[in-house]
Scaffold this active site. Sequence first.
Site, mmCIF file in Angstrom:
data_model
loop_
_atom_site.group_PDB
_atom_site.id
_atom_site.type_symbol
_atom_site.label_atom_id
_atom_site.label_comp_id
_atom_site.label_asym_id
_atom_site.label_seq_id
_atom_site.Cartn_x
_atom_site.Cartn_y
_atom_site.Cartn_z
ATOM 1 N N CYS A 126 0.814 -1.232 0.000
ATOM 2 C CA CYS A 126 0.000 0.000 0.000
ATOM 3 C C CYS A 126 0.843 1.275 0.000
ATOM 4 C CB CYS A 126 -0.951 -0.007 1.181
ATOM 5 S SG CYS A 126 -1.917 -1.512 1.283
ATOM 6 N N HIS A 264 -3.271 7.019 2.724
ATOM 7 C CA HIS A 264 -3.720 5.700 2.266
ATOM 8 C C HIS A 264 -5.064 5.395 2.922
ATOM 9 C CE1 HIS A 264 -4.119 1.570 1.417
ATOM 10 N NE2 HIS A 264 -3.707 1.132 2.591
ATOM 11 N N ASN A 294 -10.342 -0.203 0.399
ATOM 12 C CA ASN A 294 -8.874 -0.141 0.418
ATOM 13 C C ASN A 294 -8.345 -0.712 -0.906
ATOM 14 O OD1 ASN A 294 -6.142 -0.577 0.759
ATOM 15 N ND2 ASN A 294 -6.318 -1.484 2.797
HETATM 16 O O1 UT7 Z 1 -3.670 -1.434 3.715
HETATM 17 C C1 UT7 Z 1 -3.277 -2.044 4.892
HETATM 18 C C2 UT7 Z 1 -4.075 -3.271 5.054
HETATM 19 N N1 UT7 Z 1 -4.782 -3.524 6.233
HETATM 20 C C3 UT7 Z 1 -5.262 -2.673 7.158
HETATM 21 O O2 UT7 Z 1 -5.073 -1.505 7.173
HETATM 22 C C4 UT7 Z 1 -6.091 -3.293 8.246
HETATM 23 C C5 UT7 Z 1 -5.933 -2.617 9.575
HETATM 24 N N2 UT7 Z 1 -6.855 -3.167 10.519
HETATM 25 C C6 UT7 Z 1 -8.179 -2.838 10.518
HETATM 26 O O3 UT7 Z 1 -8.612 -2.012 9.736
HETATM 27 C C7 UT7 Z 1 -9.068 -3.493 11.545
HETATM 28 O O4 UT7 Z 1 -8.265 -4.204 12.471
HETATM 29 C C8 UT7 Z 1 -10.109 -4.465 10.898
HETATM 30 C C9 UT7 Z 1 -11.152 -3.643 10.144
HETATM 31 C C10 UT7 Z 1 -9.424 -5.439 9.960
HETATM 32 C C11 UT7 Z 1 -10.829 -5.230 12.005
HETATM 33 O O5 UT7 Z 1 -11.453 -4.325 12.886
HETATM 34 P P1 UT7 Z 1 -11.265 -4.532 14.462
HETATM 35 O O6 UT7 Z 1 -12.064 -3.478 15.103
HETATM 36 O O7 UT7 Z 1 -9.780 -4.532 14.729
HETATM 37 O O8 UT7 Z 1 -11.934 -5.925 14.686
HETATM 38 P P2 UT7 Z 1 -11.286 -7.235 15.315
HETATM 39 O O9 UT7 Z 1 -10.332 -7.867 14.391
HETATM 40 O O10 UT7 Z 1 -10.815 -6.892 16.701
HETATM 41 O O11 UT7 Z 1 -12.567 -8.189 15.442
HETATM 42 C C12 UT7 Z 1 -13.665 -7.841 16.295
HETATM 43 C C13 UT7 Z 1 -14.776 -8.833 16.020
HETATM 44 C C14 UT7 Z 1 -14.303 -10.282 16.033
HETATM 45 O O12 UT7 Z 1 -15.319 -11.054 16.618
HETATM 46 P P3 UT7 Z 1 -15.197 -11.513 18.148
HETATM 47 O O13 UT7 Z 1 -13.934 -12.317 18.239
HETATM 48 O O14 UT7 Z 1 -15.141 -10.260 18.952
HETATM 49 O O15 UT7 Z 1 -16.451 -12.293 18.379
HETATM 50 C C15 UT7 Z 1 -14.225 -10.642 14.568
HETATM 51 O O16 UT7 Z 1 -14.411 -12.006 14.326
HETATM 52 O O17 UT7 Z 1 -15.336 -8.601 14.736
HETATM 53 C C16 UT7 Z 1 -15.382 -9.844 14.017
HETATM 54 N N3 UT7 Z 1 -15.272 -9.562 12.600
HETATM 55 C C17 UT7 Z 1 -16.352 -9.295 11.835
HETATM 56 N N4 UT7 Z 1 -17.662 -9.230 12.117
HETATM 57 C C18 UT7 Z 1 -18.486 -8.915 11.110
HETATM 58 C C19 UT7 Z 1 -14.157 -9.502 11.841
HETATM 59 N N5 UT7 Z 1 -14.479 -9.194 10.570
HETATM 60 C C20 UT7 Z 1 -15.847 -9.071 10.553
HETATM 61 C C21 UT7 Z 1 -16.762 -8.762 9.527
HETATM 62 N N6 UT7 Z 1 -18.062 -8.683 9.854
HETATM 63 N N7 UT7 Z 1 -16.381 -8.504 8.270
#
Ligand code: UT7
Length: 337
Positions: A126, A264, A294
């Site tokens: 990215c 980004h 993204n």
């Molecule tokens: O270009 C660079 C590439 N990547 C990035 O920039 C990603 C950077 N990270 C992020 O943007 C965030 O960490 C994410 C958007 C990927 C995830 O958000 P988060 O607030 O950090 O969520 P999390 O990973 O802590 O997950 C929280 C919950 C989990 O469920 P439990 O364990 O609390 O029951 C996940 O399983 O959200 C769940 N979850 C979803 N639920 C519904 C994860 N993805 C999804 C989804 N829909 N798509």
Amino acid sequence: MPYDNPVRGPGKEKKMSITIKGTGSALPEKTVTNEELSKIVDTGDEWIRERTGIGERRIATGQTVAMLASDAAQKALADAGVDPEKVDLILVATCSGEQALPCVACQVQGLIGAENAVAFDINAACSGFLFALSTAEIYLAQGIYNNALIIGAEVLSNIIDWSDRSTCVLFGDGAGAAYVEKDTRKKALFQFVQGSNGAKGEVLSCGQRDSANCFYRGEEISKYVVMDGREVFRFATRQVPDTIARLLEKAALTCEDVDLFLLHQANLRIIEGIARRLKADIQKFPVNIRHVGNTSSASVPLLLDEVRAAGKLKEGMKVVLAGFGAGLTYSAILLEI
Ligand code: UT7
């Protein structure tokens, strides 16, 4: 400081060597909404909007990385009023080219008829467009080339596991391009700070092909993006503001002096977190993540083109471009329009 690499870039006395003469973008026609994704994986519009700021994204249905890149490149050249055969250098930032060989930049060269250019790809995920822009600037500053076509292009939908809700809702396809020329003004700015942290590479990875030949067969690897989202989030919200702060310090400027921050577009919460940490006015951070998601290397040039097309880039403005991504890589560039 876990992510504190030695960062490099020119010193305070550095003057600008490039000026943006034209920009362009290309997005696939197919729009995929959050509602549509909720029919594929266990997710929902509310979760995606709240956690990422994404409402929809464009997904390629037949377009290759080179096709999108060429479309964006032709628009950037048309915007600048420049013929393809006048282009000296083509740099394509991408991590999702369908072909290993030839590189996407050479495919673009052939497709747009830029027969006199030198063309090669840069993969810094990215941060790729930013690394390509700083590379071009060095070529131009050295007097090696007079102009460059810099493109960020991705078809990430090919490398996404569509059964993994933690990644498939985030990404989109597209391309953005900027045609830049050597700047004749002597006082304008160009500064950059960039770095890499390969020791943290495993937090965001994607395999390409197995290690195998007729004498050896290694373990099968995932051909899809695998990500520790929380770790990448932490990295971005610390490293990017620190990198921008160093950049501004080198240029003896503050956030108040910057007219626009083109970041980004990975997650709206990351952009807001960066603005907060910098104590910068959030109004200076335009976003397009709501409708494109993204797009990795394409995200900064897509935003640049949108802002320019909307007439928001005025001569004399100071603009910071910044990004982070797999590698891990990070970069911030300050330039004067
Ligand atoms: O270009 C660079 C590439 N990547 C990035 O920039 C990603 C950077 N990270 C992020 O943007 C965030 O960490 C994410 C958007 C990927 C995830 O958000 P988060 O607030 O950090 O969520 P999390 O990973 O802590 O997950 C929280 C919950 C989990 O469920 P439990 O364990 O609390 O029951 C996940 O399983 O959200 C769940 N979850 C979803 N639920 C519904 C994860 N993805 C999804 C989804 N829909 N798509």
